[in-house]
Design an enzyme around this catalytic site. Structure first.
Site, short mmCIF file in Angstrom:
data_model
loop_
_atom_site.label_atom_id
_atom_site.label_comp_id
_atom_site.label_asym_id
_atom_site.label_seq_id
_atom_site.Cartn_x
_atom_site.Cartn_y
_atom_site.Cartn_z
N GLU A 6 2.72 5.01 -4.04
CA GLU A 6 2.98 6.11 -4.99
C GLU A 6 4.31 6.83 -4.75
O GLU A 6 4.96 7.16 -5.76
CB GLU A 6 1.82 7.13 -4.93
CG GLU A 6 0.46 6.55 -5.24
CD GLU A 6 -0.20 5.91 -4.02
OE1 GLU A 6 0.27 6.17 -2.89
OE2 GLU A 6 -1.15 5.15 -4.19
N ASP B 152 -8.24 3.97 -3.43
CA ASP B 152 -9.36 4.17 -2.51
C ASP B 152 -10.50 4.93 -3.19
O ASP B 152 -10.71 6.12 -2.96
CB ASP B 152 -8.88 4.93 -1.27
CG ASP B 152 -7.84 4.16 -0.50
OD1 ASP B 152 -7.69 2.95 -0.75
OD2 ASP B 152 -7.18 4.76 0.36
N ASP C 47 0.85 -1.20 0.00
CA ASP C 47 0.00 0.00 0.00
C ASP C 47 0.88 1.25 0.00
O ASP C 47 2.10 1.18 0.20
CB ASP C 47 -0.90 -0.03 1.23
CG ASP C 47 -2.23 0.66 1.00
OD1 ASP C 47 -2.32 1.51 0.10
OD2 ASP C 47 -3.20 0.34 1.73
#
Length: 658
Positions: free
Chosen positions: A375, A442, A372
């Site tokens: 980025e 998300d 997770d």
């Protein structure tokens, strides 16, 4: 004065303020590099070394042509301040032509040292379609007429690669944030901070040929694990070992096959510790043993965030294994205190982090990880203030997910593991070769987000990412007691059935009757998110979809193997196989799942009918089992317990739907 120099395998163009080289880079591919510096950089970033190729170069000091298989490029000097022009051809037909909007130097805006803001501009081709550029929550599958910021953030993952309906691929080989415009008046690529303009262009007779060359350039996905083709159970979040085991045991007792169950974030003691909190996860070994005995793979969430409270912060900080700032101290992400991120581009970081992962997870039997925040999620997004081992963030920020995935791939390979798959929230060209299973972040629990997820999956497929999925039901704001969400979850489950990976996840709203089982936990759980959580009507529908997914596994594995060998994804746009059918280039709400299944998802509330285009051939509706002739539109119906799919006549996969 400008001049062209012809060498055996390249064209060199020189004039005041500009040095340009065009040369072959593997089969049917050319690489263009141009700089205001005195020499070009050979940095390939994530490119693999090119395959051998044989090219032909001819011309003189004012005009030259280089030919490499089916692609050729001609450059003319112009003279003085008249711009030089590069024109690319596929089998003699023009596909792309450069242009300068102003004088030559406008391609380079000096920033300091040897770095520039760089841009390459091309003429627009009427009727051309573009696909790719990664994923973001929007409705544009065909990128023609669009503008796209080149950067990563939660729900947006940039891969600066495009497929053109004219039969070529284009890779902007600069990992700097920037901009791509594929508008009606021009096509423009811009990097905010780079040493040089650097791009590759290659051609093929059909989309599959173009995809294969792209994977030759950036890598192929490894062999897909057979187990991963099943159903993945996930929620935000299981607060304890016993909570998770209760769910796994219930699925097992009901005879519902579960491939994997995910242990989400904040199971750890502190961000950056990468280990179970013994208060809530007292015996990971016995937990994993029990899960594996039920045929369920444990998956653990790993974040790259870290702060001074972590036991790993000081040793990593001392060795420059953390992302630095050019101005100021740590603090890139405020989430339960200020966090910074590990720097996966530092060669020391991977072995250090893997040693912790091995000690705290792998030795218990956990071999799959959820990467997770890949980025990474920095706020504010001032990339010029980030310092990575490989350079300033304004020049290199897009590489983070590539190197983050590489840590886990290299670590697992060092343990002689062959079945490697990591769920990750961002990607870059080449991520596929590290077993990255990308998802689109998300997103909200809405029908709009479902529709945009279809676009995301197809766009990623055209960027060489064959392993992709979305949170079934969307991630946030889902009310499991509402009629809206209960309809949405079924339609999204149907989309999940025909996605490369079928994974249920989401932060559902808590119900009035929900009890906080562990009031002291730092991050509490959302609402229930198992297939029995969405009403009595939905449970048997969802159960049947999971059972159907299980029967589809041999078909899925067949096409995952094809992806590993050729680059062709299992989730593919209609034009991928039917590239001579102009209508297929306009379809963004239906797609092929392998060569034999056409899926047309329902993506609106209260809708049970929709139009479907059947390409050439005969197609069998999986609901009524009737045969329909292709080459036309038709209206298909699917009540809430049904979905719209057609199977190519003669395909053995039809028996799965019986």
């Amino acid at each position: 004065m400008s001049k062209i120099t012809i060498l055996e395998n390249k064209i060199i163009f020189e004039r005041r303020d500009e040095l340009t080289v065009i040369e072959p880079y593997g089969k049917n591919c050319l690489r263009y590099r141009s700089t205001r510096n005195i020499s070009l950089s050979d940095e390939g970033w994530t490119l693999l070394p090119p395959n051998d190729c044989h090219c032909k170069v001819e011309g003189d000091s004012t005009s030259a042509t280089i030919t490499n298989g089916d692609i050729s490029a001609t450059i003319t000097t112009g003279g003085g301040w008249i711009p030089s022009i590069v024109t690319y051809y596929r089998k003699g037909s023009q596909i792309l032509r450069s242009r300068d909007e102003g004088d030559a130097v406008t391609k380079f805006t000096h920033l300091g040292g040897n770095n520039y803001k760089v841009k390459a501009i091309f003429d627009s081709n009427p009727g051309e379609h573009f696909y790719g550029l990664g994923q973001e929550q929007e409705d544009q599958f065909d990128r023609k007429g669009c503008s796209c910021n080149l950067l990563h953030y939660n729900t947006k993952s940039t891969l600066p690669v495009l497929y053109s309906s004219l039969g070529y691929g284009f890779l902007w080989n600069n990992p700097s944030p920037g901009l791509c415009e594929t508008t009606l008046n021009h096509t423009l690529w811009c990097s905010d901070n780079a040493y040089q303009i650097d791009y590759l262009i290659w051609t093929g007779d059909k989309p599959a040929d173009v995809m294969k060359i792209y994977c030759d350039l950036t890598g192929y996905a490894p062999k897909f694990p057979h187990w991963a083709a099943g159903f993945w159970q996930c929620k935000l979040r299981y607060e304890s070992q016993e909570d998770l085991l209760e769910v796994a045991r219930k699925y097992h007792s009901l005879g519902i096959p579960v491939a994997a169950i995910v242990i989400d974030y904040f199971h750890w003691t502190e961000q950056g510790d990468w280990k179970f909190d013994p208060k809530y996860w007292p015996d990971p070994k016995s937990m994993c043993d029990e899960l594996l005995s039920m045929g369920i793979k444990p998956v653990v969430s790993v974040w790259p965030t870290i702060n001074p409270n972590s036991e790993n912060y000081a040793p990593m900080d001392d060795e420059n294994m953390l992302v630095r700032t050019e101005n100021g101290q740590y603090g890139l992400f405020n989430f339960y205190g200020l966090q910074t991120f590990i720097d996966p581009t530092n060669p020391k970081t991977g072995p250090y982090v893997w040693s912790k992962i091995k000690e705290n997870y792998y030795r218990y039997g956990i071999k799959t990880f959820w990467l997770d925040e890949a980025e990474p999620e920095v706020h504010p997004q001032q990339f010029h203030n980030l310092r990575f081992y490989i350079g300033n963030g304004a020049q290199t920020a897009l590489l983070y997910p590539y190197y983050y995935s590489k840590i886990f791939y290299d670590g697992l390979k060092s343990e002689n593991e062959e079945e490697i798959i990591s769920l990750t929230r961002a990607a870059y060209p080449g991520s596929q070769r590290f077993g990255s299973l990308v998802w689109n972040g998300d997103i909200p629990s809405t029908f709009d987000a479902l529709r945009q997820s279809v676009t995301s999956g197809l766009s990623m497929a055209m960027c060489g990412i064959p392993w992709w999925n979305s949170d079934i039901g969307g991630f946030h704001s889902g009310d499991i007691e509402s009629d809206y969400f209960r309809e949405l979850i079924v339609r999204w489950f149907q989309f999940g059935l025909f996605s490369p990976v079928m994974r249920l996840h989401g932060a559902r709203k808590k119900t009035a009757s929900q009890v906080d089982r562990h009031p002291g936990v730092k991050e509490t759980s959302g609402g229930d998110n198992e297939i029995w959580s969405f009403g009595d009507r939905n449970y048997p529908i969802l159960k049947r979809l999971i059972e159907l997914r299980e029967r589809l596994k041999p078909y899925i594995i067949k096409y995952m193997d094809i992806a590993s060998e050729t680059g062709s994804p299992i989730m593919r746009p209609m034009f991928y196989d039917y590239y001579q059918d102009d209508i297929c280039y306009t379809l963004d709400d239906q797609y092929m799942f392998g060569e034999d299944i056409l899926f047309a998802p329902i993506m609106e509330q209260g809708v049970t009918k929709r139009s479907v285009y059947l390409p050439e051939g005969n197609w069998i509706n999986v609901n009524d089992k009737c045969t329909y002739t292709g080459g036309k539109m038709l209206t298909a119906t699917a009540e809430i317990h049904e979905f719209i799919a057609f199977v190519k006549e003669g395909s053995e996969v039809l028996t799965v739907f019986s």
